[in-house]
Design an enzyme around this catalytic site. Structure first.
Site, short mmCIF file in Angstrom:
data_model
loop_
_atom_site.label_atom_id
_atom_site.label_comp_id
_atom_site.label_asym_id
_atom_site.label_seq_id
_atom_site.Cartn_x
_atom_site.Cartn_y
_atom_site.Cartn_z
CE LYS A 52 41.64 0.12 77.98
NZ LYS A 52 41.15 -0.26 76.61
CD GLN A 96 41.63 1.56 73.30
OE1 GLN A 96 42.19 1.19 74.43
NE2 GLN A 96 40.46 1.67 73.11
CG ASP A 119 41.74 -6.17 74.99
OD1 ASP A 119 41.26 -5.98 76.06
OD2 ASP A 119 42.06 -5.43 74.09
#
Ligand code: NAP
Length: 285
Positions: A52, A96, A119
């Site tokens: 990422k 995460q 997200d």
């Protein structure tokens, strides 16, 4: 023989578009920024976070990384989220997963400012996806829609079967296929007659988490087969939820693992970071 859908190529083109958009925003004095939070030292999570960060560099997105020890408390993590929510340099916050067991992942997601929820896991954004009025799309399902589009196959009117009903893949995937006018069936571990239902699919999405679970007898000739799985086979080699070698000759299009859905998830995350920067600067998406 089915055509392999090249997720790396489609992802590269999306990242290129994102990079161009970032350059445009910079000319308006806006530098999109993202914070990535990693708790603990799970090696797979470390790789995801590195990928990422790399994608942020490729697209010109400013990024900050926060690596917290595994014994971080709930309060400490929520305090960091609050700080990032208030930080004008940071437009997107990504925590995460999986988090260590003592931390409540749902609670953490609910503390992220919905406008920074790149997200699209926050209940507010999930609700917006449900009613079809969304700012962010969940990265993996949105990436899959792009992959299907790249084939030229239309979703409208097609029988779409999604195997898996998780909040991060299966359910939002079904919703996006529905928004694209597919006729959608969602299957899960209690589904009866799974093989027969899968065989009716013009578009079959496997998000099960079981190596080579979708076998050739479950696939309609000419189907588009999308494999979300990131599994390990009996030799420890990375593989998907689809028995690729057996299904490839039957499918019209199929995603490989690796190199299919995976790269798209990160590309769509970058796209969401840019959307977040626009939203927070009052620019229409
Ligand atoms: P998950 O939360 O474990 O969900 C798995 C789903 O599969 C559940 O809904 C489960 O049904 C269903 N299932 C399990 N066994 C089944 C069976 N025998 N028959 C039918 N359905 C069955 O997994 P996830 O987070 O959605 O992830 C799925 C896979 O995608 C994993 O391999 C994961 O690593 C991968 N993944 C990849 C990406 C990427 O970017 N490439 C992103 C996310 C996830 P129940 O609900 O009834 O238990």
């Amino acid at each position: 023989m089915g055509t392999r859908i090249d997720g790396k190529a489609v992802a590269a083109s999306i990242k290129q578009q994102v990079a161009e958009e970032v350059s445009r925003l910079k000319t308006q004095g806006i530098q999109p920024g993202m914070a990535v939070v990693l708790v603990g030292d799970d090696p797979a999570s470390r790789i995801y976070v590195n990928n990422k960060k790399k994608a942020c560099v490729q697209t010109g997105i400013y990024s900050e990384e926060y690596v917290l020890p595994a014994e971080t408390t709930q309060d400490e993590l929520l305090a960091l989220i609050a700080k990032l929510n208030a930080d004008p340099k940071i437009h997107g916050i990504l925590v995460q997963s999986p988090l260590p067991k003592h931390l409540d992942e749902k609670l953490v997601v609910e503390h992220i400012d919905p406008n920074k929820d790149v997200d699209a896991f926050h209940a507010y954004n999930v609700g917006k996806i449900m009613i079809g009025n969304f700012s962010f799309l969940p990265c993996t399902p949105a990436g899959i829609i792009e992959l299907i589009r790249s084939t030229g196959v239309t979703i409208e009117g097609k029988n779409c079967v999604v195997v898996g009903r998780s909040n991060i893949v299966g359910k939002p995937m079904a919703m996006l296929l529905l928004h694209n006018n597919g006729t959608v069936t969602i299957c899960h571990s209690r589904t009866q007659g799974l093989a027969e239902i899968c065989r009716r699919a013009d578009i079959l999405v496997a998000a099960v988490g079981r190596p080579k679970f979708i076998t050739a007898d479950m696939v309609k000739p000419g189907a588009v087969v999308i494999d979300v799985g990131m599994d390990r086979d009996e030799n420890g080699k990375l593989c998907g939820d689809v028995d690729f070698d057996a299904v490839e000759p039957i499918a019209s299009y199929i995603t490989p693992v690796p190199g299919g859905v995976g790269p798209m998830t990160i590309a769509m995350l970058m796209k969401n970071a840019v959307s977040a920067a626009k939203i927070q600067n009052g620019i229409a998406l």
